[in-house]
Each structure stands twice: as structure tokens, then as C-alpha cells.
Design an enzyme around this catalytic site. Structure first.
Site, PDB file in Angstrom:
ATOM      1  N   HIS A  96      16.441 -54.898   0.574  1.00  0.00           N
ATOM      2  CA  HIS A  96      15.183 -53.862   0.417  1.00  0.00           C
ATOM      3  C   HIS A  96      14.846 -53.023   1.534  1.00  0.00           C
ATOM      4  O   HIS A  96      14.275 -52.168   1.385  1.00  0.00           O
ATOM      5  CB  HIS A  96      14.012 -54.602   0.025  1.00  0.00           C
ATOM      6  CG  HIS A  96      14.075 -55.309  -1.410  1.00  0.00           C
ATOM      7  ND1 HIS A  96      14.195 -54.608  -2.659  1.00  0.00           N
ATOM      8  CD2 HIS A  96      13.584 -56.829  -1.857  1.00  0.00           C
ATOM      9  CE1 HIS A  96      14.097 -55.377  -3.420  1.00  0.00           C
ATOM     10  NE2 HIS A  96      13.999 -56.700  -3.022  1.00  0.00           N
TER      11      HIS A  96
ATOM     12  N   ASP B 239      20.968 -59.869  -7.350  1.00  0.00           N
ATOM     13  CA  ASP B 239      19.621 -60.168  -7.197  1.00  0.00           C
ATOM     14  C   ASP B 239      18.938 -59.653  -8.235  1.00  0.00           C
ATOM     15  O   ASP B 239      19.196 -58.489  -8.688  1.00  0.00           O
ATOM     16  CB  ASP B 239      19.249 -59.810  -5.837  1.00  0.00           C
ATOM     17  CG  ASP B 239      17.813 -60.301  -5.402  1.00  0.00           C
ATOM     18  OD1 ASP B 239      17.994 -61.106  -4.736  1.00  0.00           O
ATOM     19  OD2 ASP B 239      16.921 -59.943  -5.785  1.00  0.00           O
TER      20      ASP B 239
ATOM     21  N   ASP C 128      17.616 -65.328  -7.887  1.00  0.00           N
ATOM     22  CA  ASP C 128      16.249 -65.094  -8.753  1.00  0.00           C
ATOM     23  C   ASP C 128      16.293 -64.592 -10.134  1.00  0.00           C
ATOM     24  O   ASP C 128      15.304 -64.647 -10.765  1.00  0.00           O
ATOM     25  CB  ASP C 128      15.264 -64.495  -7.768  1.00  0.00           C
ATOM     26  CG  ASP C 128      15.961 -63.123  -7.149  1.00  0.00           C
ATOM     27  OD1 ASP C 128      17.034 -62.710  -7.304  1.00  0.00           O
ATOM     28  OD2 ASP C 128      15.182 -62.663  -6.187  1.00  0.00           O
TER      29      ASP C 128
ATOM     30  N   HIS D 227      16.093 -58.348  -8.051  1.00  0.00           N
ATOM     31  CA  HIS D 227      15.490 -57.023  -7.677  1.00  0.00           C
ATOM     32  C   HIS D 227      16.286 -56.044  -7.393  1.00  0.00           C
ATOM     33  O   HIS D 227      17.532 -56.196  -6.966  1.00  0.00           O
ATOM     34  CB  HIS D 227      14.609 -57.645  -6.581  1.00  0.00           C
ATOM     35  CG  HIS D 227      13.660 -58.598  -6.740  1.00  0.00           C
ATOM     36  ND1 HIS D 227      13.627 -59.738  -6.422  1.00  0.00           N
ATOM     37  CD2 HIS D 227      12.428 -58.486  -7.155  1.00  0.00           C
ATOM     38  CE1 HIS D 227      12.626 -60.455  -6.633  1.00  0.00           C
ATOM     39  NE2 HIS D 227      11.782 -59.846  -7.428  1.00  0.00           N
TER      40      HIS D 227
HETATM   41 ZN   LIG Z   1      15.275 -60.936  -5.147  1.00  0.00          ZN
END
Ligand SMILES: [Zn+2]
Length: 344
Positions: free
Chosen positions: A124, A161, A248, A163
Site C-alpha cells: 500500500h 493479498d 487475508d 487488498h
Molecule cells: Zn491485505
């Protein structure tokens, strides 16, 4: 087959208190590797610190010095989700540097493949901003190192991931030398990663986003890999494959709503390993991003090492979710993504 493990106790010194992204994740992973004795079969690769110049391949110099001075002041919050402690700068430069060591060793063929068990995670982090538990964008820095130090021309980053890796996408959005492929729950944090975000300028087409509806699981992820990632990777012909591995998307993870299993992660790792063997002499490097259920993180990392070592019997101690998975709408969805990226 040889597999390298990057780990350093400095990663535990990034003290986030009772945050979900805490040192316990790596403690659980390392103890499971020891208990199952797979660690004896891995080649330990010593991490090193990334230099400011290396960090600045991706980050603004003012941002790097801001993080350094914030650590010297004792740390604090960088954004509503991301906290640092006095040792976080050191941990973060060893996280980026640890992944660079893995890339160096795999690129030189000292080991066949590697997994860097680092924290803080990275995908991120943008040029000048920490976000989503990430400080420096480890995978982006490592990809840039491969391009500049080893003169590679094409690097694939696969990010599973849950996200979207907005920072990694940003770093290479206009760069045709890096193919960024991401599967992620959508809509979800951080809000980016729509299927029509495909890169720009010379990089148009080398960003491939596969958003996933909450409730989808192994079947949808494996179809995304087999029917989109595999053909775009073959067309791109990477010389190195980097993997932002976040655990995740697992059904037992407390932050997201996907339905993957450890067996699903294993099958994705097999696809990535086969792609690396077919396209780039096996050069494959995993790095840890998210994943917050400690049993999931520990057993998935162990299972991926099993794949890298070529073991065939791989345990999934958590099994499948008890709730049924929601699959509606997937056919139209994957067809739309295939049309955007011209794969049949
Ligand atoms: Zn994540």
C-alpha cells in the site's frame, strides 16, 4: 530444488502494540517452520538494510527522511491505520533489503526460489505516503532493483493479498517493464483496483486488476489465475516473478470476507511455480504482505515452502469454510476482464 528463507529478528522490533499487524504473525510463522522441521530444508538468506538510495528508487527522499526522523522521535501514527515505533525505520529498511537479497540470490541462481518473511508489509505504500500498515513498498523496490541492477527488462508482480496493492500499481502504472496483476476483494480498502484500471501511456495493458466480490473463494481465484494471469504472463514473458503474498483472502481471516483455503493458496503457488519454470528459468520470489489469522499465516507459509521444495503431500489444517461460498455473477465478470485484456 532449493528454497531460500529470508528472516531477521529485527522484523519483530517494529512494535505496533495490539494492532492486527503485529510481531506475533512472524513468531507464529517461524515457530511453525521449526516445529514441522521444514526449516532445516530451507537455505537461510541473511537480510540486509536497504540504502536510502535504494529506497529512493520508489520513494521521495523527503518521505524516507521523514520516516527516519519519526522513528528517532519514538514513532507514532503515520495514517489512521499505520503506526510505527522507535525501531520501525530499521525494521522497514531490513524488510525492503531482505526482499532485495531474495531477488539477488534467485536472479543469480544461488537458490531456485525464495520467500521473504518480512514486516512491515509494503504494497500500500506510495511514493510519499505510508498507508494500510505499510511503510516502504518492499516489492516495488525489489522489482526496480531487478530492472536496474540485473538489467532485467520485464518483471511480473502477482499480488493475491485480499487488498489492492495501490502503491505497487502506482509505482509502475506507466511502466511497460513491470506487469502488475492483482486479485482483491472489491469494493474494499483501499478503494482502487477496478478492472478498467489497466495502466497508462507506455504502461497501458501492463496493469491487470481482477476485483473479487465478497464471498468468492478458491474456484474463482484459480480461474482468475488460470484464465487471466497465465495468458497475460505468457504474452509478457517475464524474466522474474515476484509475489505479494497476503493470506487475508482466507475464510478465517478477520479483516476480509473472501472464502479461500490453504489448499487454494497452494494451488496458486503451483501455478506461479509452473509459470516461472516455463517463462523465466524458475526465478520466483514470494514476499509476505497481509494475513492476520495466525494459524492461517503459519500454515500457508509452510505450505508454500512445500510447493517450492516440490513436496507433494501438503496439509491444510483449517479446511474449508462452513458457510457456502457465493458465486453469482462470476462468468460475466471474468469475461469482461478477458475482453479488457484481450485474452480468450
Ligand atoms: Zn491485505
Amino acid at each position: 530444488m532449493t528454497a531460500g528463507l529470508v528472516y531477521d529478528p529485527i522484523y519483530l522490533e517494529h512494535d505496533t502494540g495490539d494492532h492486527v499487524e503485529n510481531p506475533g504473525r512472524l513468531v507464529a510463522a517461524m515457530s511453525h517452520l521449526k516445529e514441522t522441521r521444514i526449516k532445516e530444508r530451507l537455505i537461510s538468506l541473511p537480510a540486509r538494510p536497504a540504502t536510502p538510495e535504494e529506497l529512493e528508487m520508489i520513494h521521495a527522499p523527503e518521505y524516507v527522511s521523514h520516516i527516519k526522523s519519526k522513528a528517532e522521535e519514538g514513532g507514532g501514527w503515520l495514517d489512521p491505520d499505520t503506526v510505527m515505533s522507535r525501531k520501525s525505520y530499521e525494521a522497514a529498511i531490513y524488510a525492503a533489503g531482505g526482499l532485495m537479497v531474495a531477488v539477488e540470490e534467485v536472479t543469480k541462481r544461488e537458490v531456485d526460489s525464495a520467500f521473504a518473511l518480512v514486516r512491515p508489509p509494503g504494497h500500500h505504500a506510495t511514493r510519499d505516503r505510508a498507508m494500510g500498515f505499510c511503510i516502504f513498498n518492499n516489492v516495488a523496490i525489489a522489482a526496480e532493483l531487478a530492472l536496474r541492477k540485473f538489467n532485467l527488462n520485464r518483471v511480473l508482480i502477482a499480488d493475491f493479498d485480499v487488498h489492492h496493492g495501490n502503491g505497487t500499481q502506482d509505482a509502475f502504472y506507466a511502466d511497460p517493464k513491470v506487469l502488475y496483476f492483482s486479485t482483491h476483494q472489491y469494493p474494499f480498502y483501499p478503494g482502487t483496483g477496478r478492472m478498467d484500471e489497466i495502466g497508462m501511456g507506455e504502461g497501458e495493458g501492463t496493469t491487470v486488476n481482477f476485483p473479487m466480490a465478497a464471498g468468492w473463494g478458491d474456484e474463482e481465484y484459480l480461474r482468475a489465475f488460470n484464465e487471466v494471469l497465465v495468458p497475460v504472463a505468457r504474452r509478457f514473458e517475464p524474466e522474474l516473478i515476484l509475489v505479494s503474498a497476503g493470506f487475508d483472502p482466507h475464510w478465517a481471516d478477520q479483516l476480509a470476507m473472501m472464502r479461500m483455503t490453504v489448499t487454494g493458496f497452494v494451488q496458486m503457488a503451483v501455478i506461479l511455480k509452473e509459470l516461472a519454470a516455463e517463462l523465466c528459468q524458475g526465478r520466483l520470489v514470494f514476499t509476505l504482505e497481509g494475513g492476520y489469522n495466525l494459524r492461517v499465516v503459519a500454515s500457508s507459509i509452510k505450505a508454500i515452502f512445500d510447493v517450492l521444495l516440490g513436496n507433494s503431500e501438503i496439509e491444510d489444517p483449517l479446511g474449508k469454510a462452513s458457510m457456502a461460498s457465493k458465486t453469482g455473477g462470476f462468468e460475466e465478470h471474468i469475461e469482461a476482464i478477458k475482453r479488457i485484456h484481450h485474452v480468450s
